[in-house]
Scaffold this motif. Structure first.
Motif, mmCIF file in Angstrom:
data_model
loop_
_atom_site.group_PDB
_atom_site.id
_atom_site.type_symbol
_atom_site.label_atom_id
_atom_site.label_comp_id
_atom_site.label_asym_id
_atom_site.label_seq_id
_atom_site.Cartn_x
_atom_site.Cartn_y
_atom_site.Cartn_z
ATOM 1 N N GLU A 1 33.589 42.758 19.702
ATOM 2 C CA GLU A 1 34.258 44.042 19.872
ATOM 3 C C GLU A 1 35.217 44.276 18.701
ATOM 4 O O GLU A 1 35.653 43.331 18.026
ATOM 5 C CB GLU A 1 35.026 44.085 21.194
ATOM 6 C CG GLU A 1 34.128 44.011 22.410
ATOM 7 C CD GLU A 1 33.160 45.187 22.506
ATOM 8 O OE1 GLU A 1 33.623 46.350 22.565
ATOM 9 O OE2 GLU A 1 31.939 44.937 22.531
ATOM 10 N N THR B 1 22.135 37.009 28.502
ATOM 11 C CA THR B 1 23.331 37.625 27.938
ATOM 12 C C THR B 1 24.568 37.125 28.661
ATOM 13 O O THR B 1 24.617 37.136 29.892
ATOM 14 C CB THR B 1 23.271 39.157 28.057
ATOM 15 O OG1 THR B 1 22.062 39.625 27.440
ATOM 16 C CG2 THR B 1 24.468 39.794 27.379
ATOM 17 N N PHE C 1 35.999 47.293 31.755
ATOM 18 C CA PHE C 1 36.915 47.186 32.871
ATOM 19 C C PHE C 1 37.984 48.262 32.834
ATOM 20 O O PHE C 1 38.416 48.709 31.772
ATOM 21 C CB PHE C 1 37.587 45.812 32.888
ATOM 22 C CG PHE C 1 36.760 44.762 33.565
ATOM 23 C CD1 PHE C 1 35.792 44.068 32.861
ATOM 24 C CD2 PHE C 1 36.915 44.499 34.913
ATOM 25 C CE1 PHE C 1 35.001 43.120 33.493
ATOM 26 C CE2 PHE C 1 36.131 43.550 35.555
ATOM 27 C CZ PHE C 1 35.174 42.864 34.840
ATOM 28 N N GLY C 2 38.408 48.662 34.019
ATOM 29 C CA GLY C 2 39.526 49.571 34.150
ATOM 30 C C GLY C 2 40.831 48.861 33.872
ATOM 31 O O GLY C 2 40.872 47.638 33.681
ATOM 32 N N LEU D 1 40.101 45.727 40.206
ATOM 33 C CA LEU D 1 39.556 46.199 38.939
ATOM 34 C C LEU D 1 38.277 46.983 39.163
ATOM 35 O O LEU D 1 37.379 46.507 39.870
ATOM 36 C CB LEU D 1 39.245 45.009 38.022
ATOM 37 C CG LEU D 1 40.423 44.129 37.607
ATOM 38 C CD1 LEU D 1 39.929 42.765 37.167
ATOM 39 C CD2 LEU D 1 41.196 44.797 36.489
ATOM 40 N N LEU E 1 40.903 42.816 32.062
ATOM 41 C CA LEU E 1 40.046 42.029 31.186
ATOM 42 C C LEU E 1 39.650 42.857 29.965
ATOM 43 O O LEU E 1 39.252 44.019 30.100
ATOM 44 C CB LEU E 1 38.766 41.610 31.916
ATOM 45 C CG LEU E 1 38.841 40.397 32.843
ATOM 46 C CD1 LEU E 1 39.670 40.689 34.078
ATOM 47 C CD2 LEU E 1 37.445 39.948 33.233
ATOM 48 N N TYR F 1 35.631 37.372 27.831
ATOM 49 C CA TYR F 1 36.761 38.264 28.011
ATOM 50 C C TYR F 1 38.061 37.495 27.791
ATOM 51 O O TYR F 1 38.122 36.278 27.974
ATOM 52 C CB TYR F 1 36.784 38.832 29.441
ATOM 53 C CG TYR F 1 35.637 39.739 29.796
ATOM 54 C CD1 TYR F 1 34.439 39.221 30.267
ATOM 55 C CD2 TYR F 1 35.751 41.121 29.690
ATOM 56 C CE1 TYR F 1 33.390 40.053 30.607
ATOM 57 C CE2 TYR F 1 34.704 41.959 30.033
ATOM 58 C CZ TYR F 1 33.533 41.418 30.490
ATOM 59 O OH TYR F 1 32.487 42.246 30.835
ATOM 60 N N LEU G 1 37.024 42.875 26.838
ATOM 61 C CA LEU G 1 35.811 42.254 26.320
ATOM 62 C C LEU G 1 36.031 41.834 24.876
ATOM 63 O O LEU G 1 36.460 42.639 24.046
ATOM 64 C CB LEU G 1 34.638 43.232 26.419
ATOM 65 C CG LEU G 1 33.300 42.733 25.910
ATOM 66 C CD1 LEU G 1 32.794 41.570 26.776
ATOM 67 C CD2 LEU G 1 32.265 43.870 25.912
ATOM 68 N N THR H 1 29.851 39.968 23.140
ATOM 69 C CA THR H 1 28.626 39.817 23.921
ATOM 70 C C THR H 1 27.766 38.779 23.227
ATOM 71 O O THR H 1 27.521 38.868 22.020
ATOM 72 C CB THR H 1 27.875 41.156 23.998
ATOM 73 O OG1 THR H 1 28.719 42.127 24.609
ATOM 74 C CG2 THR H 1 26.603 41.007 24.808
ATOM 75 N N PHE I 1 29.054 37.136 28.362
ATOM 76 C CA PHE I 1 30.172 37.899 27.837
ATOM 77 C C PHE I 1 31.439 37.045 27.877
ATOM 78 O O PHE I 1 31.624 36.232 28.781
ATOM 79 C CB PHE I 1 30.398 39.166 28.674
ATOM 80 C CG PHE I 1 29.167 39.993 28.873
ATOM 81 C CD1 PHE I 1 28.318 39.747 29.939
ATOM 82 C CD2 PHE I 1 28.853 41.020 27.990
ATOM 83 C CE1 PHE I 1 27.171 40.502 30.128
ATOM 84 C CE2 PHE I 1 27.704 41.789 28.174
ATOM 85 C CZ PHE I 1 26.863 41.528 29.237
ATOM 86 N N LYS J 1 26.891 45.614 28.497
ATOM 87 C CA LYS J 1 28.277 45.214 28.688
ATOM 88 C C LYS J 1 28.974 46.056 29.737
ATOM 89 O O LYS J 1 28.579 47.182 30.041
ATOM 90 C CB LYS J 1 29.043 45.265 27.377
ATOM 91 C CG LYS J 1 29.252 46.652 26.798
ATOM 92 C CD LYS J 1 30.031 46.535 25.487
ATOM 93 C CE LYS J 1 30.309 47.900 24.887
ATOM 94 N NZ LYS J 1 31.037 47.779 23.601
ATOM 95 N N LEU J 2 30.016 45.468 30.294
ATOM 96 C CA LEU J 2 30.797 46.068 31.364
ATOM 97 C C LEU J 2 32.181 46.391 30.819
ATOM 98 O O LEU J 2 32.811 45.547 30.179
ATOM 99 C CB LEU J 2 30.894 45.053 32.504
ATOM 100 C CG LEU J 2 31.218 45.505 33.915
ATOM 101 C CD1 LEU J 2 30.182 46.483 34.428
ATOM 102 C CD2 LEU J 2 31.288 44.287 34.829
ATOM 103 N N GLN K 1 42.238 37.852 28.922
ATOM 104 C CA GLN K 1 43.126 38.552 29.838
ATOM 105 C C GLN K 1 44.553 38.070 29.652
ATOM 106 O O GLN K 1 44.835 36.883 29.811
ATOM 107 C CB GLN K 1 42.673 38.330 31.295
ATOM 108 C CG GLN K 1 43.457 39.118 32.315
ATOM 109 C CD GLN K 1 42.930 38.934 33.729
ATOM 110 O OE1 GLN K 1 42.403 37.881 34.064
ATOM 111 N NE2 GLN K 1 43.051 39.954 34.566
#
Lengths: 111, 116
Positions: free
Chosen positions: B59, B32, A101-102, A88, B44, B36, B46, B49, B34, A98-99, B38
């Motif tokens: 989100e 912070t 993801f691909g 990933l 993943l 996720y 999001l 946050t 997060f 925030k990140l 999956q």
């Protein structure tokens, strides 16, 4: 929303072969990370790249960050069965926390 | 350093019940965190946050009343799946950010939720 498209989605190769995984976006990222994830576990960080054009090597893995910081690649030399997993890429835009993801690349290496 | 512990690693619950998942930073303070989600063979996504002492930022498309997030301390964030349904079955992963040489992220080992 920043989208990170990875290609290929799935790759099945034999041990000893080389491969390259691509991570592309139309957005600029302040940093980009590559992770490997095993089934039933969280992602494990492989590398972080922050400078356009940067190349980092981790044993048989070579990571490159595009000059414009919109894309990245992961090259594996002489793949081993232990390299099997979900790869990933993930990018951080600007100073956002925030990140993103691909889409992921599933690699299967067989004997 | 920068280790995140997530519990439980798996849980099975009945439809209509609520399930709480915990995410703890063990050796650092996580301002912070997060959350996720999956799905099998996917990446993943999001969900939200979580910032210590304030409301979580969800989100688009994530139901805040269904996925309750609490981040009451600098070392603990919780995700509660309320009135769970089979379609909520998924792998949930928490993450925390930290500032080292780079702005980094560390991930929990995930929670497999199965709603029957």
């Amino acid at each position: 929303t920043q989208l990170l498209e990875q290609s290929p989605q799935f790759l099945s190769i034999q041990e000893g072969e080389n491969l390259t995984v691509y991570c592309n976006s139309s957005s600029v990222f302040s940093s980009l990370q590559w992770y490997r994830q095993e089934p039933g576990e969280g992602p494990v960080l492989l590398v972080t790249v922050v400078t356009g054009g940067e190349v980092k090597k981790l044993k048989r893995l070579t990571f490159q960050f595009g000059d414009a910081r919109k894309d990245s690649s992961l090259h594996i030399t002489a793949a081993q069965t232990g390299d099997t997993g979900l790869y990933l890429c993930a990018g951080r835009a600007g100073t956002a926390s925030k990140l993103t993801f691909g889409t992921g690349t599933r690699l299967q290496v067989t004997l | 350093g920068a280790v995140v512990s997530q519990h439980p690693s798996w849980v099975i619950c009945k439809s209509g019940t609520s399930v709480k998942i915990e995410c703890r930073s063990l050796d650092f303070q996580a301002t912070t965190m997060f959350w996720y989600r999956q799905f099998p063979k996917q990446s993943l996504m999001l969900m939200a946050t979580s910032n210590e002492g304030s409301k979580a930022t969800y989100e688009q498309g994530v139901e805040k009343d269904k996925f309750l997030i609490n981040h009451a301390s600098l070392t603990l964030s919780t995700l509660t799946v309320t009135s769970a349904h089979p379609e909520d079955s998924s792998f949930y992963i928490c993450s925390a950010s930290f500032q080292g040489r780079f702005y980094g992220y560390t991930f929990g080992s995930g929670t497999r939720l199965t709603v029957v």
